[in-house]
Design a protein around this motif. Structure first.
Motif, PDB file in Angstrom:
ATOM      1  N   HIS A  87      21.573   1.605  47.606  1.00 20.31           N
ATOM      2  CA  HIS A  87      22.974   1.062  48.037  1.00 20.31           C
ATOM      3  C   HIS A  87      23.937   1.051  46.978  1.00 20.31           C
ATOM      4  O   HIS A  87      25.132   1.380  47.102  1.00 20.31           O
ATOM      5  N   TYR A  88      23.837   1.061  45.899  1.00 20.31           N
ATOM      6  CA  TYR A  88      24.677   1.049  44.593  1.00 20.31           C
ATOM      7  C   TYR A  88      24.967   2.437  44.663  1.00 20.31           C
ATOM      8  O   TYR A  88      25.913   2.799  43.858  1.00 20.31           O
ATOM      9  N   GLU A  89      24.159   3.365  44.692  1.00 20.44           N
ATOM     10  CA  GLU A  89      24.311   4.613  44.445  1.00 20.44           C
ATOM     11  C   GLU A  89      25.144   5.386  45.512  1.00 20.44           C
ATOM     12  O   GLU A  89      25.809   6.251  45.425  1.00 20.44           O
ATOM     13  N   LEU A  90      25.111   4.511  46.787  1.00 20.23           N
ATOM     14  CA  LEU A  90      26.259   5.205  47.739  1.00 20.23           C
ATOM     15  C   LEU A  90      27.434   4.555  47.878  1.00 20.23           C
ATOM     16  O   LEU A  90      28.271   4.483  48.660  1.00 20.23           O
ATOM     17  N   HIS A  91      27.748   4.093  46.541  1.00 20.14           N
ATOM     18  CA  HIS A  91      29.121   3.383  46.213  1.00 20.14           C
ATOM     19  C   HIS A  91      30.165   4.564  46.158  1.00 20.14           C
ATOM     20  O   HIS A  91      31.188   4.326  45.343  1.00 20.14           O
ATOM     21  N   ALA A 284      26.965  -6.128  46.615  1.00 25.25           N
ATOM     22  CA  ALA A 284      27.140  -4.805  46.239  1.00 25.25           C
ATOM     23  C   ALA A 284      28.480  -4.307  46.233  1.00 25.25           C
ATOM     24  O   ALA A 284      29.009  -3.542  45.274  1.00 25.25           O
ATOM     25  N   PRO A 285      29.110  -4.348  47.212  1.00 18.97           N
ATOM     26  CA  PRO A 285      30.608  -3.935  47.344  1.00 18.97           C
ATOM     27  C   PRO A 285      31.451  -4.529  46.133  1.00 18.97           C
ATOM     28  O   PRO A 285      32.393  -3.869  45.475  1.00 18.97           O
ATOM     29  N   ILE A 286      31.265  -5.974  45.935  1.00 23.99           N
ATOM     30  CA  ILE A 286      32.067  -6.608  44.843  1.00 23.99           C
ATOM     31  C   ILE A 286      31.759  -5.781  43.610  1.00 23.99           C
ATOM     32  O   ILE A 286      32.847  -5.827  42.719  1.00 23.99           O
ATOM     33  N   ILE A 287      30.615  -5.769  43.101  1.00 26.59           N
ATOM     34  CA  ILE A 287      30.317  -4.925  41.972  1.00 26.59           C
ATOM     35  C   ILE A 287      30.941  -3.539  41.918  1.00 26.59           C
ATOM     36  O   ILE A 287      31.158  -3.380  40.927  1.00 26.59           O
ATOM     37  N   GLY A 288      30.545  -3.046  43.097  1.00 23.87           N
ATOM     38  CA  GLY A 288      30.828  -1.502  43.056  1.00 23.87           C
ATOM     39  C   GLY A 288      32.545  -1.503  43.132  1.00 23.87           C
ATOM     40  O   GLY A 288      33.050  -0.357  42.311  1.00 23.87           O
ATOM     41  N   LEU A 289      33.296  -2.127  43.980  1.00 27.80           N
ATOM     42  CA  LEU A 289      34.823  -2.129  43.575  1.00 27.80           C
ATOM     43  C   LEU A 289      35.139  -2.499  42.085  1.00 27.80           C
ATOM     44  O   LEU A 289      36.175  -2.021  41.745  1.00 27.80           O
ATOM     45  N   TRP A 290      34.588  -3.526  41.581  1.00 31.73           N
ATOM     46  CA  TRP A 290      34.974  -3.869  40.022  1.00 31.73           C
ATOM     47  C   TRP A 290      34.826  -2.708  39.474  1.00 31.73           C
ATOM     48  O   TRP A 290      35.618  -2.133  38.580  1.00 31.73           O
ATOM     49  N   TYR A 291      33.590  -2.021  39.312  1.00 28.78           N
ATOM     50  CA  TYR A 291      33.077  -0.953  38.518  1.00 28.78           C
ATOM     51  C   TYR A 291      33.917   0.286  38.507  1.00 28.78           C
ATOM     52  O   TYR A 291      34.545   0.748  37.576  1.00 28.78           O
TER      53      TYR A 291
END
Length: 604
Positions: A87-91, A284-291
């Motif tokens: 999931h995190y890699e599909l960000h 996961a999207p919260i962390i992904g969009l922040w990062y």
């Protein structure tokens, strides 16, 4: 610790060392060329003169993201849990949000750092809060985890290497980590952002080629993709895990009950930490969009582009590269598990139990173990060079990001009259200081058995308020500086509180070996899955931001012109529209198609 499981035989041959040496020689040549081109200005040192090509921007973003902890940790996750962490890699879609939503705002503002952008949108107080928290988070999480993973690599591949200094023996974990940290710190101090970005471009090529070779060679040895699916089973190929594991009774009450064998039979649904779909869907999207959209560590690469078109295309290219880790790092971990289960490659047996289940602790070293036991000489050297690439890329990126934040957001505020040469010098000193802190962290990393897993949750606790103020800040012009300050302050305090609760248990400190008293408030807090707690922090931060903003005066809309959708001028919109064409749209569609394919395929 993992390093205690390393074998005692030498792994690298003369040909392997030749490949690794050639690689380092290439890096040195690139660094020297970059240093000669450099100028003693802040623009050049921190943002490479804002003159990076789109392919350098994209490769640098990818290389900075894919550090040694990424390669080692993701492969270990693949061996222990299958594709759950994909999931995190599909960000990659989050990188497209950077390209299409945030690049125009960042390019128009011409800022050096994300805290500087926050000051222009909100207030100086917000800038200081974000600067301090970002520096602490970089050093404690990114550097610490990266060095730990690098130590695992060296201890697995070169267990026999040691240095005896008057009776004090320094093993390969320490030697390798210290060497790479010092080398990376050296070219970062001397060359700044330009050296980091161009070396990232070289390292991206090496890392992709080396990891692709390991994946292909592993599949060939195993017997193909079909054999991988058969040995791993459908659960390891399922991205979406249930809210409550099979055979466990779920409840809203904060309980965690086990049977005589220690198996969980009844638990609160928000205690389940087996990557449940609800946490992945919202946290996961919260962390992904922040990062990908607001983290200095990543965004600094787009700030080094000369214009919106270059920054956007570099970000889209990074989105394409971001599709690769699932197949280059996570799948090799699954291949390692399958090889261990089948017994086809000696030396991997410790990764599985007698009944064929993965052993998570042993699985964390699966990537270097595959390199050691699977690859032929020469090719092994290329993959080792790739692992070194990952370690150096992530460390170089965080070194430069820390020095930029300290120098631009703190030092220049204290000494606004400092010359450009002095600013660059302070940036170099700040980088050197970061290196020293990283070295000081080594005993903590090596001594704390649970530190690696603990650090994975750090971003989940500290990132949500940053995500909230950036995304809501560019969307709603009515939000003001006071709302931003209190949203970040309360959000960070909630994250810090959770970290303080978790730390004694995670590190197994005396008196906390069995955690807190069951049923107590701290026991409940400690057992809430970090993704759900992360969403809670985001909700509270957003609520505070809105309530405080509407209870206090509106911001000066003229001062924030161009920094929100509502305050962008017609000229701003026209300039943004002129910066993209059909090729950018098609390239973005290809990235989205790659993400969709993965979600459709990995369903068990």
């Amino acid at each position: 610790m993992l390093i205690a499981q390393a074998h005692s035989a030498s792994t690298l041959t003369g040909l392997d060392w030749l490949v690794v040496g050639t690689y380092f020689g290439l890096l040195l040549a690139v660094a020297l060329w970059v240093i000669r081109k450099g100028k003693e200005t802040a623009d050049d040192y921190f943002l490479a003169g804002r003159n990076l090509s789109w392919w350098v921007v994209g490769a640098s973003i990818f290389a900075s993201n894919v550090g040694s902890e990424h390669v080692v940790g993701l492969a270990g996750s693949g061996a222990a849990d299958g594709v759950a962490m994909a999931h995190y890699e599909l960000h990659a879609w989050c990188v497209l949000v950077l390209a299409w939503v945030f690049v125009p705002f960042y390019s128009r503002s011409m800022v050096f750092t994300m805290p500087e952008f926050l000051e222009r949108r909100f207030s100086p107080a917000s800038r200081y809060v974000l600067s301090v928290v970002s520096i602490v988070m970089f050093i404690v999480s990114k550097i610490a985890v990266g060095v730990f993973a690098g130590g695992v690599v060296f201890a697995t591949l070169l267990p026999e290497v040691s240095l005896d200094l008057g009776g004090v023996v320094i093993d390969s974990f320490w030697l390798g980590s210290i060497l790479v940290i010092l080398l990376t710190g050296l070219y970062t101090v001397l060359g700044g952002m330009r050296a980091v970005a161009y070396n990232d471009a070289v390292q991206t090529v090496v890392l992709i080629l080396g990891s692709a070779a390991l994946t292909i060679y592993g599949l060939y040895t195993l017997g193909g993709w079909g054999e991988l699916r058969r040995l791993c089973g459908s659960d390891m190929f399922n991205l979406w895990r249930p809210l409550i594991p099979a055979g466990v009774e779920g409840t809203w009450a904060p309980v965690l009950e086990t049977d005589a064998a220690g198996r969980v039979v009844r638990q609160a649904w928000y205690f389940n930490g087996d990557y449940p779909w609800l946490g992945m869907l919202f946290c996961a999207p919260i962390i992904g969009l922040w990062y990908w959209c607001t983290d200095q560590y990543i965004v600094q690469r787009t700030l080094g582009a000369p214009d919106q078109r270059t920054a956007r295309r570099g970000s889209i290219f990074a989105g394409f590269l971001k599709l690769l880790p699932v197949y280059l790092f996570l799948v090799p971990g699954m291949i390692g598990f399958a090889l261990a289960k089948s017994g086809k490659v000696p030396g991997l047996e410790a990764m599985v139990t007698a009944d064929g289940q993965p052993v998570p602790r042993e699985a964390q070293a699966v990537f270097p173990l595959l390199v050691k036991h699977l690859l032929p000489t020469g090719l092994r050297g290329l993959v080792v060079a790739g692992l070194l690439s990952a370690l150096m890329s992530s460390l170089a990126g965080v070194f430069n990001a820390c020095s930029t934040l300290f120098t631009v957001d703190l030092y220049q505020k204290w000494r606004p009259q400092a010359s450009q040469a002095r600013v660059v010098r302070v940036g170099q000193i700040a980088t050197a200081g970061t290196v020293v802190i990283a070295l000081a962290w080594l005993p903590v990393i090596q001594g704390a058995r649970g530190l690696y897993n603990y650090l994975q949750a750090v971003q989940g606790y500290l990132a949500p308020p940053i995500f909230v103020v950036f995304f809501m800040g560019v969307t709603f012009k009515r939000l003001n500086g006071r709302g931003c300050f209190w949203a970040m302050t309360i959000g960070f305090l909630m994250g810090a509180f959770r970290m303080l609760v978790d730390t004694p248990v995670t590190l197994g400190l005396k008196g906390y070996e069995n955690g807190y008293a069951p049923g107590s408030f701290l026991w409940i807090v400690n057992n809430i899955y970090f993704q759900y707690f992360s969403v809670l922090i985001a909700i509270v931060s957003a609520t505070v931001l809105v309530v405080v903003s509407y209870l206090t005066p509106a911001p000066d809309y003229e001062r924030i012109r161009g920094l929100t959708f509502a305050t962008a001028t017609d000229e701003d919109r026209a300039r943004t529209r002129a910066s993209w064409d059909w090729t950018d749209v098609v390239a973005s569609a290809v990235v989205l198609a790659g993400i969709l394919f993965a979600y459709v395929y990995f369903r068990g």
